[in-house]
Write a protein that holds these residues in place. Structure first.
Motif, mmCIF file in Angstrom:
data_model
loop_
_atom_site.group_PDB
_atom_site.id
_atom_site.type_symbol
_atom_site.label_atom_id
_atom_site.label_comp_id
_atom_site.label_asym_id
_atom_site.label_seq_id
_atom_site.Cartn_x
_atom_site.Cartn_y
_atom_site.Cartn_z
ATOM 1 N N VAL A 143 7.792 -4.630 8.864
ATOM 2 C CA VAL A 143 6.832 -3.534 8.934
ATOM 3 C C VAL A 143 5.389 -3.946 8.253
ATOM 4 C CG1 VAL A 143 8.599 -1.794 9.478
ATOM 5 C CG2 VAL A 143 7.759 -2.314 7.157
ATOM 6 N N PRO A 144 4.382 -3.366 8.524
ATOM 7 C CA PRO A 144 3.194 -4.084 7.875
ATOM 8 C C PRO A 144 3.233 -3.408 6.412
ATOM 9 C CG PRO A 144 2.606 -3.033 10.096
ATOM 10 C CD PRO A 144 4.114 -2.730 9.802
ATOM 11 N N LEU A 145 2.840 -4.300 5.432
ATOM 12 C CA LEU A 145 2.493 -3.926 4.277
ATOM 13 C C LEU A 145 0.907 -3.227 4.254
ATOM 14 C CD1 LEU A 145 3.051 -3.840 1.124
ATOM 15 C CD2 LEU A 145 2.266 -5.958 0.622
ATOM 16 N N LEU A 146 0.776 -2.007 3.923
ATOM 17 C CA LEU A 146 -0.393 -1.187 4.192
ATOM 18 C C LEU A 146 -1.328 -1.389 2.992
ATOM 19 C CD1 LEU A 146 -1.985 0.421 6.109
ATOM 20 C CD2 LEU A 146 -0.926 2.746 5.067
ATOM 21 N N SER A 147 -0.753 -1.197 1.591
ATOM 22 C CA SER A 147 -1.538 -1.344 0.635
ATOM 23 C C SER A 147 -0.878 -1.632 -0.758
ATOM 24 C CB SER A 147 -2.286 0.196 0.448
ATOM 25 O OG SER A 147 -3.073 0.073 -0.862
ATOM 26 N N GLN A 148 -1.617 -1.924 -1.799
ATOM 27 C CA GLN A 148 -0.962 -2.280 -2.916
ATOM 28 C C GLN A 148 -1.467 -1.110 -4.139
ATOM 29 O OE1 GLN A 148 -0.692 -6.581 -4.264
ATOM 30 N NE2 GLN A 148 -1.378 -6.918 -2.321
ATOM 31 N N ILE A 149 -0.706 -0.709 -4.797
ATOM 32 C CA ILE A 149 -1.254 0.176 -5.819
ATOM 33 C C ILE A 149 -1.070 -0.266 -6.967
ATOM 34 C CG2 ILE A 149 -1.154 2.707 -6.683
ATOM 35 C CD1 ILE A 149 -2.068 2.373 -3.713
ATOM 36 N N GLY A 150 -2.029 -0.145 -8.060
ATOM 37 C CA GLY A 150 -1.892 -1.129 -9.275
ATOM 38 C C GLY A 150 -1.175 -0.074 -10.250
ATOM 39 N N ASP A 171 -1.617 10.676 -18.254
ATOM 40 C CA ASP A 171 -1.716 11.516 -17.043
ATOM 41 C C ASP A 171 -1.444 10.953 -15.671
ATOM 42 O OD1 ASP A 171 -2.129 13.589 -15.291
ATOM 43 O OD2 ASP A 171 -4.178 14.218 -16.329
ATOM 44 N N LYS A 172 -0.468 11.353 -14.923
ATOM 45 C CA LYS A 172 -0.149 10.664 -13.704
ATOM 46 C C LYS A 172 -0.861 10.956 -12.633
ATOM 47 C CE LYS A 172 4.810 9.946 -14.899
ATOM 48 N NZ LYS A 172 5.989 10.162 -14.391
ATOM 49 N N ARG A 173 -1.839 12.257 -12.705
ATOM 50 C CA ARG A 173 -2.870 12.392 -11.744
ATOM 51 C C ARG A 173 -3.924 11.679 -12.043
ATOM 52 N NH1 ARG A 173 -2.394 18.936 -13.364
ATOM 53 N NH2 ARG A 173 -2.552 17.857 -15.327
ATOM 54 N N VAL A 174 -3.866 10.257 -11.897
ATOM 55 C CA VAL A 174 -4.952 9.316 -12.251
ATOM 56 C C VAL A 174 -5.953 9.523 -11.352
ATOM 57 C CG1 VAL A 174 -3.835 7.862 -10.544
ATOM 58 C CG2 VAL A 174 -5.290 6.930 -12.735
ATOM 59 N N VAL A 175 -5.801 9.987 -10.089
ATOM 60 C CA VAL A 175 -7.217 10.053 -9.210
ATOM 61 C C VAL A 175 -8.234 11.167 -9.725
ATOM 62 C CG1 VAL A 175 -7.839 10.727 -7.111
ATOM 63 C CG2 VAL A 175 -6.190 9.321 -7.107
ATOM 64 N N PHE A 176 -7.598 12.142 -10.628
ATOM 65 C CA PHE A 176 -8.129 13.196 -10.998
ATOM 66 C C PHE A 176 -8.766 12.782 -12.434
ATOM 67 C CE2 PHE A 176 -5.838 16.180 -8.164
ATOM 68 C CZ PHE A 176 -6.842 16.124 -6.994
ATOM 69 N N SER A 235 -11.087 4.354 -12.038
ATOM 70 C CA SER A 235 -10.044 3.271 -12.496
ATOM 71 C C SER A 235 -9.715 2.357 -11.374
ATOM 72 C CB SER A 235 -8.953 3.963 -12.967
ATOM 73 O OG SER A 235 -8.272 4.499 -12.167
ATOM 74 N N MET A 236 -9.480 1.119 -11.554
ATOM 75 C CA MET A 236 -8.762 0.342 -10.314
ATOM 76 C C MET A 236 -7.759 0.919 -9.459
ATOM 77 S SD MET A 236 -9.239 -3.455 -12.100
ATOM 78 C CE MET A 236 -8.892 -4.292 -10.768
ATOM 79 N N VAL A 237 -6.624 1.784 -10.273
ATOM 80 C CA VAL A 237 -5.687 2.392 -9.715
ATOM 81 C C VAL A 237 -6.228 3.404 -8.663
ATOM 82 C CG1 VAL A 237 -3.773 3.831 -9.709
ATOM 83 C CG2 VAL A 237 -4.207 1.905 -11.576
ATOM 84 N N THR A 238 -7.343 4.153 -8.982
ATOM 85 C CA THR A 238 -7.814 5.047 -8.251
ATOM 86 C C THR A 238 -8.377 4.619 -7.115
ATOM 87 O OG1 THR A 238 -8.219 6.795 -10.034
ATOM 88 C CG2 THR A 238 -9.523 7.157 -8.235
ATOM 89 N N GLU A 239 -9.080 3.270 -6.957
ATOM 90 C CA GLU A 239 -9.841 2.606 -6.091
ATOM 91 C C GLU A 239 -8.751 2.146 -4.980
ATOM 92 O OE1 GLU A 239 -12.999 1.866 -3.915
ATOM 93 O OE2 GLU A 239 -13.174 2.684 -5.937
ATOM 94 N N SER A 240 -7.736 1.845 -5.568
ATOM 95 C CA SER A 240 -6.552 1.217 -4.647
ATOM 96 C C SER A 240 -5.843 2.538 -3.698
ATOM 97 C CB SER A 240 -5.441 0.826 -5.399
ATOM 98 O OG SER A 240 -4.636 1.638 -6.255
ATOM 99 N N PHE A 241 -6.029 3.930 -4.369
ATOM 100 C CA PHE A 241 -5.879 5.106 -3.542
ATOM 101 C C PHE A 241 -6.864 5.234 -2.258
ATOM 102 C CE2 PHE A 241 -2.737 5.735 -6.701
ATOM 103 C CZ PHE A 241 -1.575 6.259 -6.064
ATOM 104 N N ARG A 242 -8.032 5.126 -3.022
ATOM 105 C CA ARG A 242 -9.320 5.226 -2.050
ATOM 106 C C ARG A 242 -9.234 4.063 -0.906
ATOM 107 N NH1 ARG A 242 -12.498 5.783 -6.751
ATOM 108 N NH2 ARG A 242 -13.027 8.049 -6.890
ATOM 109 N N ASN A 243 -8.649 2.917 -1.272
ATOM 110 C CA ASN A 243 -8.373 1.988 -0.055
ATOM 111 C C ASN A 243 -7.557 2.382 1.155
ATOM 112 O OD1 ASN A 243 -10.393 -0.083 -0.928
ATOM 113 N ND2 ASN A 243 -8.974 -0.878 -2.664
ATOM 114 N N TYR A 301 -17.450 -2.441 -12.045
ATOM 115 C CA TYR A 301 -17.399 -1.198 -11.008
ATOM 116 C C TYR A 301 -16.106 -0.229 -11.265
ATOM 117 C CZ TYR A 301 -20.566 -3.627 -7.687
ATOM 118 O OH TYR A 301 -21.809 -3.937 -7.127
ATOM 119 N N HIS A 302 -15.143 -0.844 -12.218
ATOM 120 C CA HIS A 302 -14.043 0.133 -12.479
ATOM 121 C C HIS A 302 -13.752 0.079 -13.941
ATOM 122 C CE1 HIS A 302 -13.188 -1.841 -8.426
ATOM 123 N NE2 HIS A 302 -13.341 -0.717 -8.152
#
Length: 802
Positions: free
Chosen positions: A551-558, A564-569, A574-582, A789-790
């Motif tokens: 199956v396809p590998l859709l994304s890599q999350i850093g 705080d595990k709510r890293v997007v907020f 951060s680069m981890v948040t950017e990977s979720f945006r991707n 950028y991050h």
């Protein structure tokens, strides 16, 4: 509710051939370049240290010239008849002779190498040769212990201290020199001894003499028996032709002591020439022995008839024969001379026949040395003697069943039979000649009877004296010729170059040692990394994951290091948040553009792979763009959302499904705009059955009507069964893998789900990726460098192997 069917997404699994990506392999090892550089440096340093402490080995070389002798007539005849006789000097035979145990033993005996002396060193014990400070005297008629190492500490010019340095002794028994027994404990009293004092025990008897040793000097001695030494040198010496056409043999020996190697090879080459000369002199010696046996009888007869002739002349006062008597005597003397030579030939043939019949082949004498001019017979005797010498040489080194020994024995038997037939024929001819001469002598004797009695008696005595005198003179002449031949014999072969060691050692070679050290230093960490990768059970590399998945590998999350595990907020740059945006951007290509709602399910093989973390932060990135988002905690057995994200609310889906409670009453706010949470609630006794009820299906329809994005945090599909039933409610099903945590068996599990067709629109996410897990250094979507950028997170230490 019907499952959504979408057209083929852009992420298609491509069937690829199993090829080696060299660039990927290179970057894989370059991740650990500090370890590789340090290991290579240590390898070179160890190589430098090795070259300084290693004992240098020198190559000693000498050259022997092999002269091809001219073949004799008999050898030519038999070569043409079937190749019975080889050339006199066969290169392979000469190589075998030079490598034989017999020559090695002779060289060792001449050099007296039974005692080796060593001096004390820091890392080794260099061997001394030549002017040694002490000298050991051994009684080799007494059993001796060999092989071990004795330590000699000189106390003063009169005394020394004896101890055992290496207890590796064997007992040499002179009664059986080729067999030694292992000796476990040496019964010798260690302590003070005087130089010159004999130290004796059941298995040893020796003494030491001080030649130039100084006080406090430490030396070591080793005793070795001659058979062991000869066998050891025999294996070390290499003999080979310089090229296929030349008759030059190059003799080489590798040794740490140059002078010792040169002396040994010179003694070996001299022993080789002495052996050849001894074989050449053997025919002359056999001839002298044969003549001496004949002279022993002739001398007595000659003396007897000389005295009788003198007495008869004195008694009868007659000194010379008459003219008629002189003529008769000359005729008779000529016949008797021929007769005596024929009888001598007969004796030779008779002895030769006895030697051949009794196979006493070492006592053969060439016919030519006693005046028998028979080229074929002479060639046969010489060839038989050479074959006998070859058999003796081969038998000393090989068993009787060896093909070479068997072949030589067959040649000897064939030659012996041929020679025996020729001898019998020659003996018959000689007997016929003797019979004819006897008839002639009888005719002359008739003329003698006509002479006066006094003259007739004088002639008879003078005749016997003359016969013995002629034979005596003839034998003396042949004996002198044999002695001259023996004295003038020279070996056909010669030493072209005496042994000489190279100016520089052949081992250790500095450049080669440095290269080997560098290669081993490079290979050690590479080997460790390779073995580690081969034995690993966890998924570490995104490319390998993508290669093995169906199956396809859709994304890599850093990997987030934030508390705080709510890293997007909490860390929106951060680069981890950017990977979720991707991930959010990629998701737009997987669903139709006119679809109003999006339902995503997240699962994994086992707990701990971060599916809840990925689900929550995926919901967060959708809420940031104004999408009304709901996070549903469907892991009723082991809920983690409330604990991981610090949400204090006790009710949830289990309450809704097990009572008349409306699901909206269980929804709580995450504390951030447009992001609500529907917790799992208290753990029910029947979670699988609750999620399969019609009420849950209606709830899902109502949720999709009120929310734009629904995030389903499902239980691990590898542990529980209800997750497979939840897949049908999602538009996209996402399977979470975690770097260095998920087992490789999870890949096969997902491939089986794909193969069975139970799950549609299944994709993979690689979570908690550290550093550069992607191909050629790419990670998190933008690469390992943010360039402002991050927000930079703490970097992984260079010495980490994870």
């Amino acid at each position: 509710m019907q499952q959504n069917n979408y057209p083929n997404p852009p992420y298609q699994v491509m069937e690829e051939e199993d090829t080696i990506d060299l660039r990927k392999l290179l970057f894989k090892y370059l991740r650990f370049w500090p370890w590789i550089v340090v290991s290579a440096g240590l390898g070179v340093i160890l190589a430098v240290f090795f070259t300084r402490i290693a004992t240098p080995i020198y190559k000693v070389e000498g050259t022997v010239l092999i002269q091809d002798g001219s073949p004799s007539l008999g050898a030519d005849l038999f070569d043409g008849a079937g190749g019975m006789f080889g050339g006199k000097n066969n290169i392979e035979n000469e190589v075998g002779i030079l490598k034989s145990y017999t020559l090695a033993e002779e060289a060792v005996r001449k050099m007296n190498l039974n005692v080796s002396y060593f001096k004390d060193g820091i890392f080794s014990k260099p061997q001394l040769y030549g002017n040694v400070p002490i000298h050991a005297q051994l009684d080799w008629k007494h059993p001796q212990i060999t092989g071990g190492l004795w330590k000699i500490k000189v106390l003063n010019t009169e005394e020394y201290e004896l101890s055992i340095e290496e207890d590796n002794f064997s007992v040499f028994n002179p009664a059986d020199p080729f067999y030694k027994t292992k000796l476990e404990n040496v019964q010798v009293q260690e302590g003070r001894y005087k130089f010159g004092e004999t130290i004796e025990g059941d298995h040893f008897k020796f003494s030491l003499e001080n030649t130039s040793a100084l006080a406090e000097e430490v030396l070591f001695v080793k005793f070795m028996d001659t058979p062991t030494l000869a066998q050891g040198y025999r294996e070390k010496v290499q003999v080979a032709p310089t090229n296929k056409q030349a008759s030059l043999l190059n003799i080489t020996l590798e040794t740490p002591v140059r002078r010792l190697g040169e002396d040994y090879l010179n003694h070996l080459m001299e022993a080789y020439l002495d052996r050849e000369l001894k074989i050449k002199n053997q025919a002359s010696e056999n001839t002298v022995r044969f003549i001496d046996r004949q002279l022993s009888g002739i001398t007595d007869s000659l003396t007897f008839f000389e005295d009788r002739l003198q007495k008869y002349r004195s008694d009868n006062r007659i000194f010379n024969l008459s003219q008629e008597g002189s003529i008769v005597f000359e005729r008779l003397e000529s016949l008797e001379k021929e007769k005596s030579e024929a009888e001598l030939r007969k004796k030779y043939y008779t002895n030769l026949r006895e030697y051949l019949s009794n196979e006493q082949l070492d006592d053969l004498t060439a016919p030519s040395v006693i005046g028998i001019q028979d080229p074929l017979l002479n060639a046969l005797v010489i060839n038989l003697a050479e074959l006998q010498s070859e058999r003796v040489r081969l038998s000393a080194n090989f068993s009787d069943q060896t093909p070479a020994v068997v072949e030589v024995k067959n040649k000897i038997q064939n030659t012996r039979k041929t020679l025996l037939e020729n001898v019998r024929s020659a003996l018959t001819n000689t007997e016929n000649i003797l019979a004819e001469l006897n008839q002639k002598v009888k005719m002359v004797e008739r003329d003698i009877n006509a002479l006066p009695e006094t003259e007739r008696n004088l002639l008879g005595i003078q005749r016997q004296f003359s016969i013995n005198e002629n034979i005596y003179v003839y034998l003396l002449q042949k004996r002198a010729e044999s002695e001259i031949t023996k004295a003038s014999n020279m070996p056909n072969n010669s030493i072209l170059d005496f042994a000489r060691a190279g100016a520089l050692p052949i081992s250790p070679k500095k450049s080669l040692s440095y290269l080997i050290g560098l290669i081993l230093g490079l290979m050690l960490p590479i080997g460790v990394i390779t073995v580690r990768d081969f034995l690993k059970t966890k998924i570490e590399d995104a490319d390998q994951l993508q290669h093995d998945l169906k199956v396809p590998l859709l994304s890599q999350i850093g990997k987030s290091k934030a508390a705080d595990k709510r890293v997007v907020f909490s860390k929106p740059r951060s680069m981890v948040t950017e990977s979720f945006r991707n991930l959010r951007a990629d998701m737009a290509y997987l669903v139709p553009h006119d679809q109003d709602t999006l339902t995503l399910s997240f699962t994994s093989t086992i707990s701990g792979e971060g599916k809840t973390f990925v689900a929550y932060n995926t919901a967060a990135v959708y809420s940031l763009i104004g999408k009304k988002t709901l996070i549903m905690g469907l892991d009723l057995r082991k809920p983690r959302i409330a604990e991981d994200f610090d949400i204090n609310y006790s009710k949830g889906i289990s309450n809704v499904l097990s009572s008349n409670m409306d699901w909206r009453e269980a929804v709580v706010s995450s504390g951030f705009p447009d992001c609500d949470v529907l917790l799992a609630g208290p753990t029910p006794p029947n979670p699988a059955e609750l999620l399969m009820t019609e009420k849950f299906a209606r709830m899902m329809e109502e949720v999709k009507e009120e929310y734009d994005v629904i995030i389903m945090d499902c239980p691990p599909v590898g542990l529980v069964s209800e997750t497979k039933d939840l897949f049908k409610y999602a538009d996209i099903n996402l399977f979470v893998f975690r770097q260095n945590y998920s087992h490789q068996d999870a890949i096969q599990f997902v491939n089986e789900l794909k193969a069975k067709g139970d799950v549609k629109n299944l994709y993979a996410i690689f979570n908690a990726v550290e550093g550069s897990s992607g191909t050629y250094g790419y990670g998190y979507g933008y690469g390992s460098k943010s360039y402002g950028y991050h927000e930079e997170e703490e970097k992984k230490k260079w010495y980490s192997l994870k």
